[in-house]
Design a protein around this motif. Structure first.
Motif, PDB file in Angstrom:
ATOM      1  N   GLY A   7       0.823  -1.211   0.000  1.00  0.00           N
ATOM      2  CA  GLY A   7       0.000   0.000   0.000  1.00  0.00           C
ATOM      3  C   GLY A   7       0.854   1.256   0.000  1.00  0.00           C
ATOM      4  O   GLY A   7       0.580   2.208  -0.738  1.00  0.00           O
ATOM      5  N   LEU A   8       1.913   1.251   0.801  1.00  0.00           N
ATOM      6  CA  LEU A   8       2.825   2.397   0.837  1.00  0.00           C
ATOM      7  C   LEU A   8       3.513   2.593  -0.507  1.00  0.00           C
ATOM      8  O   LEU A   8       3.637   3.718  -1.002  1.00  0.00           O
ATOM      9  CB  LEU A   8       3.863   2.207   1.945  1.00  0.00           C
ATOM     10  CG  LEU A   8       4.917   3.300   2.087  1.00  0.00           C
ATOM     11  CD1 LEU A   8       4.273   4.651   2.358  1.00  0.00           C
ATOM     12  CD2 LEU A   8       5.898   2.938   3.192  1.00  0.00           C
ATOM     13  N   GLU A  13       3.801   5.650  -5.578  1.00  0.00           N
ATOM     14  CA  GLU A  13       3.648   5.649  -7.032  1.00  0.00           C
ATOM     15  C   GLU A  13       2.747   6.812  -7.474  1.00  0.00           C
ATOM     16  O   GLU A  13       2.985   7.448  -8.496  1.00  0.00           O
ATOM     17  CB  GLU A  13       3.071   4.304  -7.485  1.00  0.00           C
ATOM     18  CG  GLU A  13       3.082   4.088  -8.956  1.00  0.00           C
ATOM     19  CD  GLU A  13       4.473   3.922  -9.542  1.00  0.00           C
ATOM     20  OE1 GLU A  13       4.570   3.910 -10.778  1.00  0.00           O
ATOM     21  OE2 GLU A  13       5.457   3.802  -8.800  1.00  0.00           O
ATOM     22  N   ILE A  14       1.720   7.099  -6.679  1.00  0.00           N
ATOM     23  CA  ILE A  14       0.847   8.246  -6.956  1.00  0.00           C
ATOM     24  C   ILE A  14       1.649   9.538  -6.826  1.00  0.00           C
ATOM     25  O   ILE A  14       1.568  10.427  -7.680  1.00  0.00           O
ATOM     26  CB  ILE A  14      -0.362   8.246  -6.008  1.00  0.00           C
ATOM     27  CG1 ILE A  14      -1.231   7.005  -6.237  1.00  0.00           C
ATOM     28  CG2 ILE A  14      -1.189   9.522  -6.180  1.00  0.00           C
ATOM     29  CD1 ILE A  14      -2.257   6.747  -5.136  1.00  0.00           C
ATOM     30  N   TYR A  44      11.539   0.206  -4.581  1.00  0.00           N
ATOM     31  CA  TYR A  44      12.260  -0.472  -3.504  1.00  0.00           C
ATOM     32  C   TYR A  44      11.284  -1.107  -2.510  1.00  0.00           C
ATOM     33  O   TYR A  44      11.438  -2.277  -2.127  1.00  0.00           O
ATOM     34  CB  TYR A  44      13.203   0.495  -2.780  1.00  0.00           C
ATOM     35  CG  TYR A  44      13.862  -0.144  -1.585  1.00  0.00           C
ATOM     36  CD1 TYR A  44      14.835  -1.120  -1.746  1.00  0.00           C
ATOM     37  CD2 TYR A  44      13.480   0.203  -0.287  1.00  0.00           C
ATOM     38  CE1 TYR A  44      15.421  -1.729  -0.650  1.00  0.00           C
ATOM     39  CE2 TYR A  44      14.060  -0.401   0.803  1.00  0.00           C
ATOM     40  CZ  TYR A  44      15.034  -1.361   0.629  1.00  0.00           C
ATOM     41  OH  TYR A  44      15.598  -1.977   1.717  1.00  0.00           O
ATOM     42  N   ILE A  45      10.274  -0.347  -2.106  1.00  0.00           N
ATOM     43  CA  ILE A  45       9.304  -0.883  -1.150  1.00  0.00           C
ATOM     44  C   ILE A  45       8.494  -2.014  -1.787  1.00  0.00           C
ATOM     45  O   ILE A  45       8.164  -2.998  -1.120  1.00  0.00           O
ATOM     46  CB  ILE A  45       8.423   0.248  -0.582  1.00  0.00           C
ATOM     47  CG1 ILE A  45       9.299   1.199   0.252  1.00  0.00           C
ATOM     48  CG2 ILE A  45       7.278  -0.304   0.256  1.00  0.00           C
ATOM     49  CD1 ILE A  45       8.610   2.456   0.707  1.00  0.00           C
ATOM     50  N   LEU A  46       8.182  -1.900  -3.072  1.00  0.00           N
ATOM     51  CA  LEU A  46       7.541  -3.007  -3.777  1.00  0.00           C
ATOM     52  C   LEU A  46       8.423  -4.252  -3.693  1.00  0.00           C
ATOM     53  O   LEU A  46       7.927  -5.355  -3.444  1.00  0.00           O
ATOM     54  CB  LEU A  46       7.281  -2.643  -5.241  1.00  0.00           C
ATOM     55  CG  LEU A  46       6.821  -3.777  -6.157  1.00  0.00           C
ATOM     56  CD1 LEU A  46       5.473  -4.332  -5.722  1.00  0.00           C
ATOM     57  CD2 LEU A  46       6.778  -3.300  -7.606  1.00  0.00           C
ATOM     58  N   ILE A  65      -3.224   0.508  -7.564  1.00  0.00           N
ATOM     59  CA  ILE A  65      -3.255   1.624  -6.615  1.00  0.00           C
ATOM     60  C   ILE A  65      -2.714   2.879  -7.288  1.00  0.00           C
ATOM     61  O   ILE A  65      -3.301   3.961  -7.183  1.00  0.00           O
ATOM     62  CB  ILE A  65      -2.439   1.302  -5.344  1.00  0.00           C
ATOM     63  CG1 ILE A  65      -3.112   0.207  -4.533  1.00  0.00           C
ATOM     64  CG2 ILE A  65      -2.248   2.561  -4.483  1.00  0.00           C
ATOM     65  CD1 ILE A  65      -2.245  -0.337  -3.409  1.00  0.00           C
ATOM     66  N   GLY A  66      -1.607   2.731  -7.987  1.00  0.00           N
ATOM     67  CA  GLY A  66      -1.007   3.889  -8.656  1.00  0.00           C
ATOM     68  C   GLY A  66      -1.913   4.478  -9.720  1.00  0.00           C
ATOM     69  O   GLY A  66      -2.120   5.689  -9.780  1.00  0.00           O
TER      70      GLY A  66
END
Length: 106
Positions: A7-8, A13-14, A44-46, A65-66
């Motif tokens: 989610g972060l 990405e947004i 990186y978080i992905l 989400i993006g």
């Protein structure tokens, strides 16, 4: 924890998309630096979320989400088109993201 990270990453990405728009083709320094930082951070978080989530699920949720978040904020902030079919398509994307979460074993 992987879903929180995912989610972060989607939120970043947004932020990346909006910073890239603000950079005007990377001709403005501050928005360009923000775009670079949020883009790299998002990927990186992905990658951290991918340690325990299936790649197909995680990538689909991240891009969903993006895409949906950017489209919704574009309508709310930038005055992008708000036609009923466009809103329906965004709702379908969000439904897919929620569906993937609900059927995921993690």
């Amino acid at each position: 924890m992987a879903w929180v990270l995912l989610g972060l990453a989607g939120i970043l990405e947004i932020a990346f998309a909006f910073a890239m728009k603000g950079s005007e083709g990377f001709t403005r320094l501050t928005p360009g630096l923000i775009a670079a930082a949020t883009g790299v951070s998002s990927v990186y978080i992905l990658s951290l979320a991918l340690r325990s989530l299936p790649v197909g699920t995680a990538y689909a949720v991240w891009t969903g989400i993006g895409a949906a978040g950017t489209a919704i904020l574009g309508m709310a902030i930038l005055g992008d088109s708000t036609t009923p079919l466009r809103i329906l398509c965004i709702a379908l994307i969000l439904g897919g993201v929620i569906g993937l979460k609900l059927v995921s074993a993690n």
